[in-house]
Motif scaffolding. Structure first.
Motif, PDB file in Angstrom:
ATOM      1  N   ASN A   1      79.740  14.176 -12.238  1.00  0.00           N
ATOM      2  CA  ASN A   1      80.186  14.167 -10.859  1.00  0.00           C
ATOM      3  C   ASN A   1      79.141  14.906 -10.014  1.00  0.00           C
ATOM      4  OD1 ASN A   1      82.038  13.432  -8.994  1.00  0.00           O
ATOM      5  ND2 ASN A   1      83.367  15.219  -9.271  1.00  0.00           N
ATOM      6  N   LEU A   2      78.066  14.186  -9.678  1.00  0.00           N
ATOM      7  CA  LEU A   2      76.937  14.819  -8.994  1.00  0.00           C
ATOM      8  C   LEU A   2      76.876  14.328  -7.542  1.00  0.00           C
ATOM      9  CD1 LEU A   2      73.509  15.551 -10.364  1.00  0.00           C
ATOM     10  CD2 LEU A   2      73.532  13.897  -8.542  1.00  0.00           C
ATOM     11  N   PHE A   3      76.512  15.229  -6.642  1.00  0.00           N
ATOM     12  CA  PHE A   3      76.502  14.890  -5.213  1.00  0.00           C
ATOM     13  C   PHE A   3      75.100  15.036  -4.645  1.00  0.00           C
ATOM     14  CE2 PHE A   3      80.738  15.862  -6.347  1.00  0.00           C
ATOM     15  CZ  PHE A   3      81.525  15.007  -5.580  1.00  0.00           C
ATOM     16  N   VAL A   4      74.737  14.064  -3.807  1.00  0.00           N
ATOM     17  CA  VAL A   4      73.427  14.096  -3.150  1.00  0.00           C
ATOM     18  C   VAL A   4      73.668  14.064  -1.642  1.00  0.00           C
ATOM     19  CG1 VAL A   4      71.271  12.836  -2.774  1.00  0.00           C
ATOM     20  CG2 VAL A   4      72.283  12.906  -5.061  1.00  0.00           C
ATOM     21  N   ILE A   5      73.143  15.079  -0.960  1.00  0.00           N
ATOM     22  CA  ILE A   5      73.202  15.092   0.510  1.00  0.00           C
ATOM     23  C   ILE A   5      71.741  14.984   0.961  1.00  0.00           C
ATOM     24  CG2 ILE A   5      73.848  16.454   2.546  1.00  0.00           C
ATOM     25  CD1 ILE A   5      75.943  17.835   0.724  1.00  0.00           C
ATOM     26  N   ILE A   6      71.411  13.899   1.628  1.00  0.00           N
ATOM     27  CA  ILE A   6      69.983  13.598   1.828  1.00  0.00           C
ATOM     28  C   ILE A   6      69.676  13.199   3.269  1.00  0.00           C
ATOM     29  CG2 ILE A   6      70.335  11.201   1.010  1.00  0.00           C
ATOM     30  CD1 ILE A   6      67.508  11.373  -0.257  1.00  0.00           C
ATOM     31  N   ASP A   7      68.546  13.683   3.766  1.00  0.00           N
ATOM     32  CA  ASP A   7      68.050  13.326   5.098  1.00  0.00           C
ATOM     33  C   ASP A   7      67.795  11.814   5.162  1.00  0.00           C
ATOM     34  OD1 ASP A   7      66.246  14.292   7.633  1.00  0.00           O
ATOM     35  OD2 ASP A   7      65.232  12.684   6.537  1.00  0.00           O
ATOM     36  N   GLU A   8      68.137  11.255   6.319  1.00  0.00           N
ATOM     37  CA  GLU A   8      68.009   9.810   6.547  1.00  0.00           C
ATOM     38  C   GLU A   8      66.596   9.274   6.253  1.00  0.00           C
ATOM     39  OE1 GLU A   8      68.642   9.372  10.732  1.00  0.00           O
ATOM     40  OE2 GLU A   8      68.450   7.202  10.670  1.00  0.00           O
ATOM     41  N   ASN A   9      65.576   9.958   6.769  1.00  0.00           N
ATOM     42  CA  ASN A   9      64.204   9.455   6.566  1.00  0.00           C
ATOM     43  C   ASN A   9      63.762   9.609   5.118  1.00  0.00           C
ATOM     44  OD1 ASN A   9      63.612   8.562   9.184  1.00  0.00           O
ATOM     45  ND2 ASN A   9      63.291  10.686   9.866  1.00  0.00           N
ATOM     46  N   VAL A  10      64.172  10.706   4.490  1.00  0.00           N
ATOM     47  CA  VAL A  10      63.799  10.907   3.087  1.00  0.00           C
ATOM     48  C   VAL A  10      64.475   9.840   2.230  1.00  0.00           C
ATOM     49  CG1 VAL A  10      63.810  12.541   1.164  1.00  0.00           C
ATOM     50  CG2 VAL A  10      63.516  13.382   3.498  1.00  0.00           C
ATOM     51  N   HIS A  11      65.702   9.493   2.607  1.00  0.00           N
ATOM     52  CA  HIS A  11      66.413   8.441   1.870  1.00  0.00           C
ATOM     53  C   HIS A  11      65.678   7.111   2.017  1.00  0.00           C
ATOM     54  CE1 HIS A  11      69.675   5.445   1.217  1.00  0.00           C
ATOM     55  NE2 HIS A  11      69.855   6.221   0.174  1.00  0.00           N
ATOM     56  N   ARG A  12      65.222   6.836   3.237  1.00  0.00           N
ATOM     57  CA  ARG A  12      64.516   5.565   3.480  1.00  0.00           C
ATOM     58  C   ARG A  12      63.192   5.515   2.698  1.00  0.00           C
ATOM     59  NH1 ARG A  12      60.807   4.896   7.261  1.00  0.00           N
ATOM     60  NH2 ARG A  12      61.443   6.741   8.421  1.00  0.00           N
ATOM     61  N   LEU A  13      62.482   6.649   2.693  1.00  0.00           N
ATOM     62  CA  LEU A  13      61.143   6.653   2.109  1.00  0.00           C
ATOM     63  C   LEU A  13      61.122   6.907   0.599  1.00  0.00           C
ATOM     64  CD1 LEU A  13      59.582   8.738   5.009  1.00  0.00           C
ATOM     65  CD2 LEU A  13      58.928   6.397   4.438  1.00  0.00           C
ATOM     66  N   HIS A  14      62.115   7.653   0.102  1.00  0.00           N
ATOM     67  CA  HIS A  14      62.064   8.070  -1.307  1.00  0.00           C
ATOM     68  C   HIS A  14      63.328   7.684  -2.071  1.00  0.00           C
ATOM     69  CE1 HIS A  14      58.494  10.666  -0.647  1.00  0.00           C
ATOM     70  NE2 HIS A  14      59.029  10.851   0.552  1.00  0.00           N
ATOM     71  N   GLY A  15      64.279   6.998  -1.373  1.00  0.00           N
ATOM     72  CA  GLY A  15      65.591   6.749  -1.966  1.00  0.00           C
ATOM     73  C   GLY A  15      65.531   5.996  -3.293  1.00  0.00           C
ATOM     74  N   GLU A  16      64.685   4.974  -3.340  1.00  0.00           N
ATOM     75  CA  GLU A  16      64.641   4.149  -4.550  1.00  0.00           C
ATOM     76  C   GLU A  16      64.120   4.955  -5.742  1.00  0.00           C
ATOM     77  OE1 GLU A  16      63.017  -0.276  -4.941  1.00  0.00           O
ATOM     78  OE2 GLU A  16      64.232   0.299  -3.217  1.00  0.00           O
ATOM     79  N   ARG A  17      63.023   5.692  -5.500  1.00  0.00           N
ATOM     80  CA  ARG A  17      62.441   6.540  -6.552  1.00  0.00           C
ATOM     81  C   ARG A  17      63.483   7.558  -7.013  1.00  0.00           C
ATOM     82  NH1 ARG A  17      59.094  11.509  -6.404  1.00  0.00           N
ATOM     83  NH2 ARG A  17      59.333  11.786  -4.156  1.00  0.00           N
ATOM     84  N   LEU A  18      64.207   8.145  -6.047  1.00  0.00           N
ATOM     85  CA  LEU A  18      65.206   9.164  -6.397  1.00  0.00           C
ATOM     86  C   LEU A  18      66.342   8.563  -7.212  1.00  0.00           C
ATOM     87  CD1 LEU A  18      65.419  11.172  -3.067  1.00  0.00           C
ATOM     88  CD2 LEU A  18      64.802  12.080  -5.322  1.00  0.00           C
ATOM     89  N   ARG A  19      66.759   7.362  -6.790  1.00  0.00           N
ATOM     90  CA  ARG A  19      67.877   6.725  -7.498  1.00  0.00           C
ATOM     91  C   ARG A  19      67.526   6.566  -8.976  1.00  0.00           C
ATOM     92  NH1 ARG A  19      68.259   1.974  -5.085  1.00  0.00           N
ATOM     93  NH2 ARG A  19      68.872   3.026  -3.180  1.00  0.00           N
ATOM     94  N   GLY A  20      66.274   6.144  -9.239  1.00  0.00           N
ATOM     95  CA  GLY A  20      65.825   5.987 -10.628  1.00  0.00           C
ATOM     96  C   GLY A  20      65.928   7.305 -11.392  1.00  0.00           C
ATOM     97  N   ILE A  21      65.459   8.392 -10.753  1.00  0.00           N
ATOM     98  CA  ILE A  21      65.462   9.699 -11.435  1.00  0.00           C
ATOM     99  C   ILE A  21      66.898  10.155 -11.685  1.00  0.00           C
ATOM    100  CG2 ILE A  21      64.886  12.155 -11.136  1.00  0.00           C
ATOM    101  CD1 ILE A  21      62.417  11.293  -9.535  1.00  0.00           C
TER     102      ILE A  21
END
Ligand SMILES: NC(=O)c1ccc[n+]([C@@H]2O[C@H](COP(=O)([O-])OP(=O)(O)OC[C@H]3O[C@@H](n4cnc5c(N)ncnc54)[C@H](O)[C@@H]3O)[C@@H](O)[C@H]2O)c1
Length: 365
Positions: free
Chosen positions: A38-58
């Motif tokens: 049960n993990l939560f991610v609170i993320i800045d809109e631009n960081v999500h746009r630019l790094h979201g896919e890479r982060l999702r993989g990790i």
């Protein structure tokens, strides 16, 4: 080069990690300590746009079931309504006392997400993953979390130490140039109040021929860690700002007044702090300090301002300084320099000194 620095405060001990591409390993550590089902991610809109896919993989590698909240970019997200939305999100998705909350973004997302993590269930494990230079060297360290009120900035919040900070410089690849300069202001602050060597380490900012991210990564990590160590050392001595932590406000009494006068719109925090430090240097000299020279001044060409200086009122700027929450009465307290790297808190009310110091700011706008 990766570095781990231990942070010891009375309310918590944690590791500040800095390096390039360190998030994946850090997340494994987090999941060995907490329930990542049960993990939560609170993320800045631009960081999500630019790094979201890479982060999702990790993240997907460690947690099959994680929930994401996207924070709209900008200072206006440090509000009651956004704080409520984040807390609603945590509670509706059944956050537990052992659910890790990863707050990924700059100082805005860090302050907002940190405050939500501090208040939901009276505190859930908070991991700061700063993605701006400013957040890596400053806002992710020390446990200040909070939101703004219409009366002023950062007036609601709490001291809440994170369970860890992961400063992964790979995020900086997409950071716009003006945000590097915002971070530079806080770095110059550390140089002025604590460590002259930092002025040498920031020389590459003056070379505009290369994007800053192209600078040697080990040198960048080393600079970030030197700054983090200055802040950590101060926070360890004075977690709740009853003494030396005030030195971190060098330039901020002028800077905050300027931000307020500009309605937090036409000047960024970093730009205001830079001008505030020039004014504080002037006031230091007027009040007998010995910190002359162009150590700060020489970075001036990196800043460009959008402020309509004719709309600024000197009287209002002084009134904003008097209303600063750090003043215990109507006297204005300043962090000044007895000499470089020797900060001191002084009360100055002499109108002509204040005027001369503000003139330094007006001359540059
Ligand atoms: N808690 C503290 O101790 C502390 C200390 C200093 C400042 N602050 C607070 O920090 C805030 C300022 O933080 P900030 O300068 O990081 O601003 P910010 O969080 O608004 O980020 C600046 C901009 O950069 C974007 N961004 C973030 N990471 C990015 C990336 N890797 N690539 C591309 N774009 C990216 C954001 O979307 C935003 O548009 C202020 O609210 C200030 O009050 C808090």
């Amino acid at each position: 080069m990766n570095r781990d620095i231990e942070v010891n405060t009375r309310t918590g001990t944690y590791i500040y990690s800095a390096g390039n591409g360190i998030l994946s390993r850090a997340l494994s550590d987090i999941c060995s300590r907490h329930d990542c089902r049960n993990l939560f991610v609170i993320i800045d809109e631009n960081v999500h746009r630019l790094h979201g896919e890479r982060l999702r993989g990790i993240i997907e590698n460690r947690s099959e079931n994680f929930s994401t909240f996207i924070v709209p970019a900008g200072e206006s997200s440090k509000s009651f309504s956004e704080w409520k939305r984040v807390v609603d999100f945590l509670l509706e998705n059944k956050v537990r006392r052992n659910s890790p909350v990863l707050v990924i973004g700059g100082g805005v997302t860090g302050d907002l997400g940190g405050f939500a993590a501090a208040t939901a269930l009276r505190g859930v494990p908070l991991y700061h993953i700063p993605t701006t230079l400013l957040a890596m060297v400053d806002s992710s360290i020390g446990g200040k979390t909070g939101i703004n009120h219409q009366i002023g900035k950062n007036l609601i919040g709490s001291f809440y130490q994170p369970a860890g900070v992961i400063a992964d410089i790979s995020f900086l690849e997409t950071l716009p140039r003006n945000e590097w300069i915002n971070g530079l202001s806080e770095i110059l602050k550390y140089a002025a109040i604590s460590d002259d060597e930092i002025f040498r380490q920031t020389g590459f900012f003056l070379d505009s021929s290369l994007p800053y991210y192209e600078h040697d990564h080990d040198d960048l990590i080393s600079l970030i860690c030197t700054c983090a160590e200055v802040k950590i050392d101060i926070v360890e001595k004075d977690e709740h700002e009853r003494g030396v932590r005030a030195f971190l406000n060098f330039g901020h009494t002028f800077g905050h007044a300027l931000e307020k006068e500009c309605g937090y719109k036409t000047i960024s925090h970093g730009e205001a702090v830079y001008l505030g430090m020039l004014a504080a240097q002037k006031l230091s000299l007027l009040t007998g300090g010995d910190a002359a020279g162009d150590k700060l001044e020489k970075y001036g060409s990196l800043y460009s301002y959008r402020v309509d200086k004719d709309a600024l009122s000197y009287e209002r700027l002084v009134a904003h300084m008097k209303a600063d929450k750090k003043n215990k009465n109507r006297d204005i307290h300043f962090v000044l320099l007895d000499s470089w790297q020797h900060p001191v808190v002084k009360t100055v009310n002499k109108e002509s000194y204040l005027k001369e110091s503000w003139d330094v700011v007006f001359d540059r706008l």
